[in-house]
Motif scaffolding. Structure first.
Motif, PDB file in Angstrom:
ATOM      1  N   ARG A  26       0.826  -1.216   0.000  1.00 10.72           N
ATOM      2  CA  ARG A  26       0.000   0.000   0.000  1.00 10.72           C
ATOM      3  C   ARG A  26       0.858   1.263   0.000  1.00 10.72           C
ATOM      4  O   ARG A  26       0.518   2.245  -0.659  1.00 10.72           O
ATOM      5  N   LEU A  27       1.969   1.220   0.711  1.00  9.21           N
ATOM      6  CA  LEU A  27       2.872   2.385   0.699  1.00  9.21           C
ATOM      7  C   LEU A  27       3.409   2.621  -0.714  1.00  9.21           C
ATOM      8  O   LEU A  27       3.473   3.752  -1.190  1.00  9.21           O
ATOM      9  N   ILE A  28       3.787   1.531  -1.374  1.00  9.63           N
ATOM     10  CA  ILE A  28       4.316   1.667  -2.738  1.00  9.63           C
ATOM     11  C   ILE A  28       3.242   2.238  -3.662  1.00  9.63           C
ATOM     12  O   ILE A  28       3.510   3.120  -4.476  1.00  9.63           O
ATOM     13  N   SER A  29       2.009   1.764  -3.510  1.00 10.69           N
ATOM     14  CA  SER A  29       0.932   2.292  -4.345  1.00 10.69           C
ATOM     15  C   SER A  29       0.719   3.782  -4.097  1.00 10.69           C
ATOM     16  O   SER A  29       0.467   4.549  -5.022  1.00 10.69           O
ATOM     17  N   LYS A  30       0.822   4.191  -2.844  1.00 10.77           N
ATOM     18  CA  LYS A  30       0.660   5.615  -2.534  1.00 10.77           C
ATOM     19  C   LYS A  30       1.724   6.450  -3.247  1.00 10.77           C
ATOM     20  O   LYS A  30       1.443   7.519  -3.789  1.00 10.77           O
TER      21      LYS A  30
END
Lengths: 313, 313
Positions: free
Chosen positions: B17-21
Motif C-alpha cells: 500500500r505504501l508503494i501504491s501511494k
C-alpha cells in the motif's frame, strides 16, 4: 538578431543554426523565441508514429512529395531520444534531404539528445515555433513512439497518424488502449502482405468499440504501400479531414493553448533545474545537503529550504 | 502513521500500500518519505537492463534464487513506462511471485505510469527508499532500457548489468557509446547460441578500447544461460566485485549523493507543476494566458510573470 532576420528572409543556414541553438539550450533561446513567437500560429503539426520497421520514413517521404505537388512548404522533424537501445533509429537527414535537393520548400531535421529528461520535448516545441515562423505550412513530426518523450512530442501534434504493419497484428491487443488514445488516423502500411486485411478488420473493431456519438472523430483506417505510393493520397485526405474536424470542433484551439501551457511549464522547469544546480554549489546549499546526507533532514524538508532560497534570490 | 509502522514490522500488505501511494503520488507521500528516510542507506541497488527478448526476467529470477541461498533479502522493481508500443513488456508480478510464494525474503513489484514525464523515475526513487527502509539487502531494478525514463532509473543503480543476446550483435556498433556509458557488467545471455563468442569478442574489444588506468573499472563480460542457471554464479561474483569497487573508489558515496540531489530536484519539479496548474486556473493566471494566446506576451516573459506569482504565494 541577425540570425532571426536572415532566417525570416529564407536563409537555410540561419534556420539550421537557430534550431541547433534551441537543441543545445543556448543562452539566446529566450530571445530567439521572444522574437519569433508573434510570427507563429499558422503551421499545421502532424505526428507520424509507429513501431520500428513499419515504414514511417518512406510514408513521410511520400506525404512530403504529395504536399509539394500541392505547393505546400513542408518541414519534417524526426525525434529520436538517443538511448543505448534506440541508436539504430537515428535518421540520416542528409540522405533523406538529397531526394529534395534544391527544393527550398522542404526541410528535414532530426532532433535527439542525451540531455536531462524533458529537454527533448521542450526543444522540439521550440523548434516548431521556429519552423512555423519560417513559413512552413505543414510540419511532420516523426517518432518511433516507444517512450514518454515521444508521447510528449506526439501531444504537440494536432493530427496523429499511427503507422502499423501486418506483423504488428499480434501485439495490437496489448497496446489497444494506448493506440486508441493517440491515433487520429491509422495507416496499415505494407498492405500488400496477406495478413493486412485481418489487421484492418481488428482496428475497425477496436475503433468501433469506443464510446461515440455524431460529434466523435472515429479514426479512419487506410491501407498504404508507401514504397509504391499506393494509398498515400487517401491518407492525405483523411489527415486533411481530421484537420478540418479539429478546427470545427474547437479542439485545435485547445491543443494550441495546451501547447503554450506546456511550453511555459518547460521554461520554468528548466529555470528551476538551473537555479538548483547553482544553489547546490553555494555555501548555504552545501550546508543543507550535508544535513540531508547525514539524514538530519529529509528530502521534502530540504526541498522546502531550497525553495525558500530560490524565492529570495 | 500506521502503514509505515506496520511495514517496518514486516507487514507485506502495508508495504504494497505504501508503494501504491508513492506510485499514485498520494498527498501523504512527503510524510511517508520523511518518516522512512532516516532508516535508508543500507540496500544495494542493482540495475538490470537490455533489449526486449534478451532474457532479463529469467536472469533476474536466477539472481534472486542465488541471493536467497545466501540469505539475502531481495526486492525486484520492474520499471515499465507504459507506452502504446511497450505494452507487451508489462510483467506479470503475480506469476513471478508465485515461484517465491511464502518466501518473505522476496518482493517483486512492477512500476508503470501514464503520468507526467519524470513522474515514473521520481516514484521509483521513492519506492527504493521504502524497500531500503523495509530491510531488503538488494534491490534489483529491471528495465527494458529503451527511453529516457529508463536511463534516469538506471542512473539510480550502483551497479548496472547490461544483458545482451547473440542476435543483438549487429546493432552493437550503433549503440556502443551508450552501452559503454551505463554498463558495469555485461551478461551475454543465451550463450549456447553459435554467435555468442563473436559478441563476447566484440564487447571485449569495445571495453578494452576505453581510456583506462589501474583505477578504472573495466566491465567484465560474462556468458550466461539463464534458463539453465549456467553462469549466474560468476555473474553474481562480478556484481559483488563491482559493489566492492564502488565502495572503495568512493563512487558509491557519490552515487548516493546524486540520488538525493535528484530526489530533491524531482520534489521541487513536482511542486512547481502543481503550483502552475493552480495558477493557470486563477484570475491573474488567466489574464496572463490570454495575453500569451493573443501573442501580446511571449512564453519566456509569461513564464517570468508566473514565476513572480509563485514566489509571492
Amino acid at each position: 538578431m541577425n540570425l532571426v532576420r536572415d532566417m525570416l528572409a529564407g536563409n537555410r543556414q540561419a534556420l539550421a543554426r537557430l534550431i541547433s541553438k534551441v537543441e543545445n539550450r543556448d543562452g539566446e533561446v529566450s530571445k530567439i523565441i521572444a522574437e519569433l513567437y508573434p510570427k507563429t500560429g499558422r503551421a499545421q503539426v502532424w505526428g507520424i508514429t509507429g513501431p520500428p520497421g513499419a515504414g514511417k520514413s518512406t510514408l513521410v517521404d511520400q506525404l512530403v512529395l504529395q504536399l509539394r505537388a500541392k505547393k505546400k512548404r513542408v518541414a519534417v522533424v524526426a525525434v529520436d531520444p538517443s538511448s543505448p537501445f534506440s541508436g539504430g533509429a537515428v535518421l540520416g537527414d542528409r540522405i533523406r534531404m538529397q531526394r529534395h535537393a534544391g527544393d527550398r520548400g522542404v526541410y528535414i531535421r532530426s532532433l535527439g539528445t542525451r540531455g536531462k529528461r524533458g529537454g527533448l520535448s521542450h526543444a522540439t516545441k521550440e523548434v516548431l515555433f521556429i519552423l512555423d515562423a519560417a513559413g512552413f505550412d505543414i510540419i511532420l513530426v516523426e517518432t518511433a513512439g516507444v517512450g514518454q518523450t515521444e508521447l510528449d512530442v506526439l501531444n504537440i501534434a494536432q493530427t496523429v497518424v499511427v503507422v502499423l504493419v501486418p506483423e504488428s497484428g499480434d501485439s495490437i491487443q496489448v497496446m489497444k488502449a494506448g493506440l486508441m488514445e493517440i491515433a487520429d488516423v491509422f495507416a496499415v502500411n505494407k498492405s500488400d502482405r496477406p495478413e493486412s486485411d485481418r489487421l484492418v478488420h481488428e482496428l475497425k473493431t477496436m475503433v468501433g468499440m469506443q464510446d461515440h456519438d455524431e460529434n466523435t472523430w472515429l479514426a479512419p483506417i487506410l491501407k498504404t504501400e508507401a514504397h509504391r505510393s499506393v494509398g498515400v493520397d487517401s491518407l492525405l485526405k483523411s489527415i486533411e479531414s481530421h484537420q478540418e474536424f479539429t478546427t470545427r470542433s474547437g479542439e485545435k484551439q485547445i491543443k494550441a493553448e495546451e501547447f503554450i501551457l506546456n511550453e511555459v511549464t518547460d521554461i520554468l522547469s528548466e529555470k528551476l533545474s538551473l537555479s538548483l544546480i547553482k544553489i547546490f554549489e553555494s555555501k548555504d546549499g552545501q550546508k543543507i545537503l550535508k544535513e540531508l546526507y547525514h539524514k538530519k533532514l529529509d528530502p521534502y524538508v530540504a526541498a522546502d529550504r531550497f525553495s525558500k532560497i530560490i524565492s529570495k534570490s
